[in-house]
Design an enzyme around this catalytic site. Structure first.
Site, PDB file in Angstrom:
ATOM      1  N   ARG A  58      -1.766   4.400  -1.775  1.00  0.00           N
ATOM      2  CA  ARG A  58      -1.528   3.836  -3.096  1.00  0.00           C
ATOM      3  C   ARG A  58      -2.188   4.647  -4.221  1.00  0.00           C
ATOM      4  NH1 ARG A  58      -1.259  -2.392  -3.759  1.00  0.00           N
ATOM      5  NH2 ARG A  58      -0.250  -1.508  -5.604  1.00  0.00           N
ATOM      6  N   ASP A 116       4.455   0.751  -2.846  1.00  0.00           N
ATOM      7  CA  ASP A 116       3.799  -0.469  -3.333  1.00  0.00           C
ATOM      8  C   ASP A 116       3.610  -0.488  -4.847  1.00  0.00           C
ATOM      9  OD1 ASP A 116       3.169  -2.195  -1.023  1.00  0.00           O
ATOM     10  OD2 ASP A 116       2.148  -0.410  -0.279  1.00  0.00           O
ATOM     11  N   ASP A 165      -2.979  -4.053  -8.804  1.00  0.00           N
ATOM     12  CA  ASP A 165      -4.037  -3.436  -8.006  1.00  0.00           C
ATOM     13  C   ASP A 165      -4.587  -2.162  -8.620  1.00  0.00           C
ATOM     14  OD1 ASP A 165      -4.037  -5.382  -5.995  1.00  0.00           O
ATOM     15  OD2 ASP A 165      -2.234  -4.506  -5.110  1.00  0.00           O
ATOM     16  N   CYS A 193       0.212 -10.055  -8.636  1.00  0.00           N
ATOM     17  CA  CYS A 193       0.229  -8.617  -8.302  1.00  0.00           C
ATOM     18  C   CYS A 193       1.213  -7.816  -9.122  1.00  0.00           C
ATOM     19  CB  CYS A 193       0.631  -8.397  -6.849  1.00  0.00           C
ATOM     20  SG  CYS A 193      -0.021  -9.552  -5.710  1.00  0.00           S
ATOM     21  N   ARG A 226     -10.178  -3.418   1.058  1.00  0.00           N
ATOM     22  CA  ARG A 226      -9.701  -2.571  -0.039  1.00  0.00           C
ATOM     23  C   ARG A 226     -10.770  -2.267  -1.088  1.00  0.00           C
ATOM     24  NH1 ARG A 226      -3.995  -2.784  -0.285  1.00  0.00           N
ATOM     25  NH2 ARG A 226      -3.255  -2.923   1.871  1.00  0.00           N
ATOM     26  N   HIS A 256      -6.501 -10.050  -0.381  1.00  0.00           N
ATOM     27  CA  HIS A 256      -7.268  -9.865  -1.618  1.00  0.00           C
ATOM     28  C   HIS A 256      -7.935 -11.175  -2.046  1.00  0.00           C
ATOM     29  CE1 HIS A 256      -4.378  -6.379  -2.675  1.00  0.00           C
ATOM     30  NE2 HIS A 256      -5.573  -5.851  -2.563  1.00  0.00           N
TER      31      HIS A 256
HETATM   32  C1  CIR Z   1      -0.487  -3.673  -0.247  1.00  0.00           C
HETATM   33  O1  CIR Z   1      -0.772  -3.934   0.908  1.00  0.00           O
HETATM   34  O2  CIR Z   1      -1.211  -2.994  -0.976  1.00  0.00           O
HETATM   35  C2  CIR Z   1       0.813  -4.204  -0.797  1.00  0.00           C
HETATM   36  N1  CIR Z   1       1.808  -4.211   0.234  1.00  0.00           N
HETATM   37  C3  CIR Z   1       0.642  -5.592  -1.342  1.00  0.00           C
HETATM   38  C4  CIR Z   1      -0.300  -5.630  -2.505  1.00  0.00           C
HETATM   39  C5  CIR Z   1      -0.383  -6.981  -3.106  1.00  0.00           C
HETATM   40  N2  CIR Z   1      -1.247  -6.971  -4.217  1.00  0.00           N
HETATM   41  C6  CIR Z   1      -2.034  -7.986  -4.569  1.00  0.00           C
HETATM   42  O3  CIR Z   1      -2.145  -8.969  -3.862  1.00  0.00           O
HETATM   43  N3  CIR Z   1      -2.774  -7.840  -5.660  1.00  0.00           N
END
Ligand code: CIR
Length: 259
Positions: free
Chosen positions: A87, A62, A68, A249, A132, A162
């Site tokens: 992550r 990711d 993030d 993101c 998260r 999110h």
């Molecule tokens: C996750 O689930 O962490 C990633 N597959 C997607 C993260 C997307 N990030 C965001 O919306 N800020």
């Protein structure tokens, strides 16, 4: 000279093993995702950003979703501690990159924050309480930002990954929102524009200085925005969206520090 910097991170071949919360897993064409990501970077450049791309890192599915991992304010960069354990290996490289531009504060265990849950709108910093992002992380963010005069405001999020899946900023006064996923009264200081009901994922838009960058996947909401006098550059990020990533993101956008 000061200008906008956008830090991005390459698409990893292991994106096919990304975290998924609300979407079913679909095959991801890595080359197509990379091509879309390059278009995203080119669009940011056209809108005035200097793009600095970090390598994907080995086995970090990711890592392209760099938003993030840090939240960059004018005064400080807060390096997050992502809620998904998979992550956390993304942190070191992103911390090193942002430390070239800002003093750094780290969110520490047991606190967790995903940058996607942090919506900074002027001196208000809305933080989504999600799977998260926990209250300990939010308190640490509050402590880090208090000396700089920011007001951290925890808000409810439901039905999406999110906070910024549900609401993002269009201009100083206006937010683009899917009201089903937030409590509108928590944003009463702002005007809200609603996404089209057929486009629930359409609330994620990137503000690049005075410009907007938006996904081609949401034509009805784009029409609504245009009807309200907003113009946006649009790009296709459909392959990246299969990994549950949206437009914000994929970058950390901030003013370069004046030298
Ligand atoms: C996750 O689930 O962490 C990633 N597959 C997607 C993260 C997307 N990030 C965001 O919306 N800020």
């Amino acid at each position: 000279m000061a200008g906008l910097i956008a830090i991005t991170r390459d698409v990893s071949p292991s994106i096919v093993d990304c975290e998924l919360t609300h979407l079913a897993r679909e095959p991801i064409d890595v080359e197509r995702a990379r091509a879309q990501h390059s278009e995203y970077e080119r669009a940011l450049e056209r809108l005035g950003c200097t793009v600095m791309r970090l390598p994907a890192g080995s086995d970090l599915p990711d890592s392209v979703f760099i938003e993030d991992i840090a939240i960059v304010f004018d005064e400080v960069a807060v390096v997050a501690r992502p809620g998904a354990v998979s992550r956390r290996a993304e942190i070191a490289d992103v911390a090193a990159a942002v430390s070239r531009h800002r003093p750094v504060v780290h969110i520490a265990a047991p606190g967790t924050i995903d940058g996607g849950d942090v919506l900074a709108a002027g001196r208000s910093v809305f933080v989504g309480r999600t799977t998260r992002t926990n209250d300990e992380g939010i308190e640490q963010l509050r402590t880090a930002l208090a000396p700089c005069g920011y007001c951290v405001r925890p808000v409810a999020v439901r039905g999406c990954l999110h906070l910024k899946s549900a609401i993002t900023q269009i201009d100083d006064r206006t937010l683009l929102a899917n009201r089903r996923w937030i409590l509108e009264e928590e944003f009463a200081d702002f005007d809200l524009i609603d996404v089209d009901t057929a486009e629930p994922m359409g609330a994620n838009i990137v503000r690049v200085g005075p410009n907007l960058l938006y996904a081609t996947a949401f034509p009805r909401t784009l029409d609504l925005l245009q009807g309200r006098g907003y113009a946006a550059v649009t790009i296709d990020v459909s392959e990246i969206a299969k990994a549950e990533g949206a437009l914000t993101c994929c970058s950390l956008i901030f003013q370069s520090s004046r030298s």
